[in-house]
Design a protein around this motif. Structure first.
Motif, PDB file in Angstrom:
ATOM      1  N   PRO A 249      44.396   9.316  43.694  1.00 29.04           N
ATOM      2  CA  PRO A 249      45.178  10.224  44.549  1.00 29.04           C
ATOM      3  C   PRO A 249      46.654  10.273  44.166  1.00 29.04           C
ATOM      4  CG  PRO A 249      43.681   8.928  45.888  1.00 29.04           C
ATOM      5  CD  PRO A 249      43.618   8.353  44.508  1.00 29.04           C
ATOM      6  N   VAL A 250      47.215   9.153  43.726  1.00 29.83           N
ATOM      7  CA  VAL A 250      48.616   9.135  43.299  1.00 29.83           C
ATOM      8  C   VAL A 250      48.794  10.011  42.063  1.00 29.83           C
ATOM      9  CG1 VAL A 250      50.455   7.684  42.335  1.00 29.83           C
ATOM     10  CG2 VAL A 250      49.127   6.874  44.290  1.00 29.83           C
ATOM     11  N   VAL A 251      47.881   9.896  41.115  1.00 29.23           N
ATOM     12  CA  VAL A 251      47.940  10.711  39.892  1.00 29.23           C
ATOM     13  C   VAL A 251      47.867  12.191  40.252  1.00 29.23           C
ATOM     14  CG1 VAL A 251      46.833  11.216  37.681  1.00 29.23           C
ATOM     15  CG2 VAL A 251      46.915   8.857  38.525  1.00 29.23           C
ATOM     16  N   ILE A 252      46.929  12.550  41.118  1.00 37.87           N
ATOM     17  CA  ILE A 252      46.768  13.955  41.525  1.00 37.87           C
ATOM     18  C   ILE A 252      48.014  14.445  42.241  1.00 37.87           C
ATOM     19  CG2 ILE A 252      45.462  15.528  43.008  1.00 37.87           C
ATOM     20  CD1 ILE A 252      43.983  14.688  40.469  1.00 37.87           C
ATOM     21  N   ASN A 253      48.570  13.633  43.131  1.00 35.08           N
ATOM     22  CA  ASN A 253      49.757  14.051  43.879  1.00 35.08           C
ATOM     23  C   ASN A 253      50.943  14.299  42.951  1.00 35.08           C
ATOM     24  OD1 ASN A 253      48.311  13.848  46.242  1.00 35.08           O
ATOM     25  ND2 ASN A 253      49.078  11.824  46.774  1.00 35.08           N
ATOM     26  N   LEU A 254      51.151  13.412  41.990  1.00 34.20           N
ATOM     27  CA  LEU A 254      52.250  13.606  41.036  1.00 34.20           C
ATOM     28  C   LEU A 254      52.010  14.850  40.186  1.00 34.20           C
ATOM     29  CD1 LEU A 254      52.901   9.941  39.809  1.00 34.20           C
ATOM     30  CD2 LEU A 254      54.221  11.251  41.475  1.00 34.20           C
ATOM     31  N   LEU A 255      50.759  15.079  39.828  1.00 32.86           N
ATOM     32  CA  LEU A 255      50.414  16.254  39.037  1.00 32.86           C
ATOM     33  C   LEU A 255      50.709  17.540  39.805  1.00 32.86           C
ATOM     34  CD1 LEU A 255      49.219  17.484  36.502  1.00 32.86           C
ATOM     35  CD2 LEU A 255      46.934  17.106  37.455  1.00 32.86           C
ATOM     36  N   VAL A 256      50.369  17.564  41.085  1.00 33.73           N
ATOM     37  CA  VAL A 256      50.637  18.746  41.921  1.00 33.73           C
ATOM     38  C   VAL A 256      52.136  19.021  41.980  1.00 33.73           C
ATOM     39  CG1 VAL A 256      50.577  19.630  44.286  1.00 33.73           C
ATOM     40  CG2 VAL A 256      48.534  18.562  43.304  1.00 33.73           C
ATOM     41  N   LEU A 257      52.928  17.969  42.163  1.00 36.23           N
ATOM     42  CA  LEU A 257      54.384  18.151  42.247  1.00 36.23           C
ATOM     43  C   LEU A 257      54.950  18.694  40.937  1.00 36.23           C
ATOM     44  CD1 LEU A 257      55.441  14.904  44.183  1.00 36.23           C
ATOM     45  CD2 LEU A 257      55.055  17.198  45.096  1.00 36.23           C
ATOM     46  N   LEU A 258      54.474  18.188  39.808  1.00 36.37           N
ATOM     47  CA  LEU A 258      54.969  18.675  38.523  1.00 36.37           C
ATOM     48  C   LEU A 258      54.557  20.124  38.302  1.00 36.37           C
ATOM     49  CD1 LEU A 258      56.394  18.143  35.829  1.00 36.37           C
ATOM     50  CD2 LEU A 258      54.203  17.336  34.913  1.00 36.37           C
ATOM     51  N   ARG A 259      53.306  20.450  38.609  1.00 35.70           N
ATOM     52  CA  ARG A 259      52.838  21.823  38.413  1.00 35.70           C
ATOM     53  C   ARG A 259      53.647  22.807  39.251  1.00 35.70           C
ATOM     54  NH1 ARG A 259      47.574  22.635  36.212  1.00 35.70           N
ATOM     55  NH2 ARG A 259      47.316  24.476  37.531  1.00 35.70           N
ATOM     56  N   LEU A 260      53.905  22.456  40.504  1.00 31.33           N
ATOM     57  CA  LEU A 260      54.691  23.341  41.367  1.00 31.33           C
ATOM     58  C   LEU A 260      56.121  23.488  40.853  1.00 31.33           C
ATOM     59  CD1 LEU A 260      53.499  22.339  44.954  1.00 31.33           C
ATOM     60  CD2 LEU A 260      53.117  24.516  43.782  1.00 31.33           C
ATOM     61  N   ALA A 261      56.700  22.381  40.387  1.00 31.30           N
ATOM     62  CA  ALA A 261      58.071  22.435  39.875  1.00 31.30           C
ATOM     63  C   ALA A 261      58.166  23.341  38.657  1.00 31.30           C
ATOM     64  CB  ALA A 261      58.553  21.026  39.538  1.00 31.30           C
ATOM     65  N   VAL A 262      57.173  23.269  37.775  1.00 29.51           N
ATOM     66  CA  VAL A 262      57.153  24.136  36.599  1.00 29.51           C
ATOM     67  C   VAL A 262      56.969  25.596  37.010  1.00 29.51           C
ATOM     68  CG1 VAL A 262      55.877  24.723  34.491  1.00 29.51           C
ATOM     69  CG2 VAL A 262      56.331  22.324  35.061  1.00 29.51           C
ATOM     70  N   LEU A 263      56.048  25.818  37.929  1.00 29.59           N
ATOM     71  CA  LEU A 263      55.734  27.176  38.390  1.00 29.59           C
ATOM     72  C   LEU A 263      56.941  27.838  39.062  1.00 29.59           C
ATOM     73  CD1 LEU A 263      53.210  28.946  38.300  1.00 29.59           C
ATOM     74  CD2 LEU A 263      52.608  28.086  40.565  1.00 29.59           C
ATOM     75  N   LEU A 264      57.623  27.078  39.898  1.00 25.98           N
ATOM     76  CA  LEU A 264      58.750  27.646  40.649  1.00 25.98           C
ATOM     77  C   LEU A 264      59.970  27.897  39.772  1.00 25.98           C
ATOM     78  CD1 LEU A 264      58.473  25.492  43.909  1.00 25.98           C
ATOM     79  CD2 LEU A 264      57.941  27.931  43.661  1.00 25.98           C
ATOM     80  N   ASN A 265      59.968  27.356  38.568  1.00 21.71           N
ATOM     81  CA  ASN A 265      61.099  27.563  37.661  1.00 21.71           C
ATOM     82  C   ASN A 265      60.720  28.403  36.454  1.00 21.71           C
ATOM     83  OD1 ASN A 265      63.588  25.823  38.543  1.00 21.71           O
ATOM     84  ND2 ASN A 265      61.790  24.522  38.910  1.00 21.71           N
ATOM     85  N   GLN A 266      59.707  29.255  36.613  1.00 17.51           N
ATOM     86  CA  GLN A 266      59.201  30.019  35.473  1.00 17.51           C
ATOM     87  C   GLN A 266      60.217  31.013  34.926  1.00 17.51           C
ATOM     88  OE1 GLN A 266      56.656  33.569  37.541  1.00 17.51           O
ATOM     89  NE2 GLN A 266      55.672  31.563  37.497  1.00 17.51           N
ATOM     90  N   LYS A 267      61.208  31.420  35.707  1.00 23.01           N
ATOM     91  CA  LYS A 267      62.208  32.380  35.217  1.00 23.01           C
ATOM     92  C   LYS A 267      63.352  31.712  34.475  1.00 23.01           C
ATOM     93  CE  LYS A 267      61.376  36.421  38.041  1.00 23.01           C
ATOM     94  NZ  LYS A 267      62.006  37.561  38.752  1.00 23.01           N
TER      95      LYS A 267
END
Length: 519
Positions: free
Chosen positions: A430-448
């Motif tokens: 669960p820790v691995v998945i949670n960190l992965l979700v945070l990284l994916r969202l951070a990348v997605l929200l900064n796509q511009k």
């Protein structure tokens, strides 16, 4: 050392380093006084873990039990210590064993401190740091440490290592393959020396080109050889090749290791002497070493000094990340945006997800280097990035930390292949998945890739879910991001994670009231 001697509140902090070696397990307890290390207590237990490693690299049940029994003893001594005050390092045998995860899982049930399996180069770095801090030397030096399963070589100046290598040859493994059942002969010596020379061949040119002014030997095998040579009166100082060859000739008078009765040779070292001597002779001959001095410091002392540095907020991993940024010309502006967003999300959810400082560091590191694979190709960048991080030498990172970085970066976009997420002993899934979700969202929200793009946001978390609050008016203007967030909800749903974005749901319902999303 007993629990009665532990420090009171406000006293100098006690720290402990545990080295799970291939021949012996060592524990060192020290305290940090004004940035310096005071050694207080040592324990050593012979385990011969490498003896239980078969040709298929499977660790035997007997060897596992020997190791677990010693960990039980160490756990008793370390009972008063906080987890952050103890660092446990595992080397060659647990690095190589295919069933090392079995050992680590069982160790968790009786030993309350995380066990870090480190790479051979990281082992060499720790050994060099132990020597460099123990005794200052003006000039460049070569450090050699013959262990039970591997031999480490390091060249450096002051505290800076310049060349690091770990070779798969050790006194236990070579004793098993070349001096089986303790038998001694010239043929066995020759065979062991030749194999060691073959193992050294790939590093000879690089190491000899680097050069050195001093050669240092560390740990039990080299200490034993030095003690025997001095016990015979052949030398009162450094060891040279003539001493080693003279000792070899002397040993050839015997047919079996158990017949040996030499000054400085303990009972538990008898079966390891011939193999250790063969490796040292090969090193002298291949690297053209003139003489060697012994220093009583090694891996565990290096671990202690690095723990002291971290207590002073000097983390070598920060230097490693900066080195990667420079070497691979990473877009630092974008990495900074993604890192800031990831850590901002982390602050909102860390309590709900029980995440700590170490997880924040690793998330920040992953955000710093997630685009490192652009150095290879922009197509499939996540795969290229993961490959580099998986195979690079990353000083300061243990194998699981390195694997976690590679895993986070591998799945920072596109599909998440749950079956390709490795097993971690130090990190729950669960820790691995949670960190992965945070990284994916951070990348997605900064796509511009713009500093002025993101509005203020907030997040709340629960088990296997995260709610992201974004301004509805802002989201209405982001048609591409909206589509990407809808796709992200679907992707995360496939790994049983719920991403809820109320503003997105409201927007989609407004556009098409009949439309259902995964949010």
């Amino acid at each position: 050392m007993t629990t009665q001697t532990l420090p009171e509140q406000g006293a100098a902090p006690y720290i402990a380093a545990v080295d799970l070696g291939s021949n012996s397990f060592h524990m060192v307890i020290a305290r940090v006084v004004k940035g310096d290390i005071q050694l207080l207590h040592r324990e050593k237990q012979k385990v011969q873990l490498a003896e239980g490693l078969n040709e298929e690299l499977v660790l035997s049940e007997e060897a596992i039990e020997r190791g677990l029994n010693v960990l039980r003893q160490f756990a008793d001594t370390l009972q008063p210590f906080a987890p952050q005050s103890v660092r446990v390092i595992a080397t060659y045998t647990l690095r190589r064993a295919k069933n090392s995860a079995t050992f680590l899982r069982r160790a968790k049930t009786l030993f309350p401190f995380p066990i870090e399996v480190i790479s051979g180069q990281e082992e060499a770095r720790f050994i060099y740091q132990g020597v460099a801090h123990f005794e200052h030397f003006n000039g460049r030096r070569l450090v050699i440490d013959i262990g039970g399963g591997s031999t480490e070589f390091a060249i450096g100046e002051a505290a800076q290592p310049l060349r690091l290598s770990s070779r798969n040859m050790g006194c236990v493994s070579y004793g098993k393959s070349h001096f089986s059942q303790g038998k001694i002969s010239a043929r066995r010596f020759n065979r062991a020396i030749i194999q060691a020379e073959q193992e050294l061949e790939p590093i000879v040119s690089s190491f000899r080109a680097a050069g050195w002014q001093q050669v240092v030997g560390t740990s039990g095998t080299i200490k034993t050889i030095r003690d025997i040579i001095q016990g015979f009166g052949w030398s009162n100082g450094p060891v040279d090749l003539t001493h080693l060859l003279r000792l070899q000739s002397y040993l050839l008078k015997f047919e079996h290791c158990q017949q040996l009765d030499l000054p400085g040779l303990t009972e538990d070292r008898k079966l390891l002497l011939c193999s250790g001597l063969s490796i040292l002779i090969a090193a002298f001959q291949m690297l053209q070493i003139e003489q060697l001095v012994y220093i009583d410091a090694a891996l565990r002392e290096g671990v202690l000094y690095e723990m002291s540095d971290r207590m002073q907020h000097l983390d070598i991993r920060e230097q490693t990340m900066q080195s990667l940024v420079t070497r691979y010309d990473i877009d630092q502006a974008q990495a900074g945006r993604v890192r800031a967003t990831a850590l901002a999300l982390f602050e909102h959810v860390k309590d709900s997800w029980h995440l700590g400082e170490e997880e924040a560091l690793l998330l920040g590191f992953a955000a710093t280097v997630f685009e490192i694979g652009l150095h290879i190709n922009s197509s499939g960048v996540q795969k290229h990035s993961a490959y580099i991080l998986q195979n690079a030498n990353l000083p300061g990172f243990n194998q699981e930390q390195q694997n976690l970085l590679a895993c986070l970066v591998r799945f920072h976009r596109r599909k998440i292949r749950a079956d390709e997420i490795p097993y971690f002993s130090l990190y729950d899934l669960p820790v691995v998945i949670n960190l992965l979700v945070l990284l994916r969202l951070a990348v997605l929200l900064n796509q511009k890739r713009r500093d002025d793009f993101l509005p203020l946001f907030s997040a709340q978390a629960a088990v296997q879910q995260l709610q992201l609050q974004l301004p509805p008016s802002w989201l209405q203007q982001q048609s591409v991001l909206t589509a990407d967030l809808v796709q992200e909800q679907k992707t995360l749903k496939k790994i049983a994670f719920k991403l809820d974005i109320p503003a997105l749901q409201d927007l989609l319902n407004h556009v098409n009231p009949q439309l259902e999303t995964d949010g």
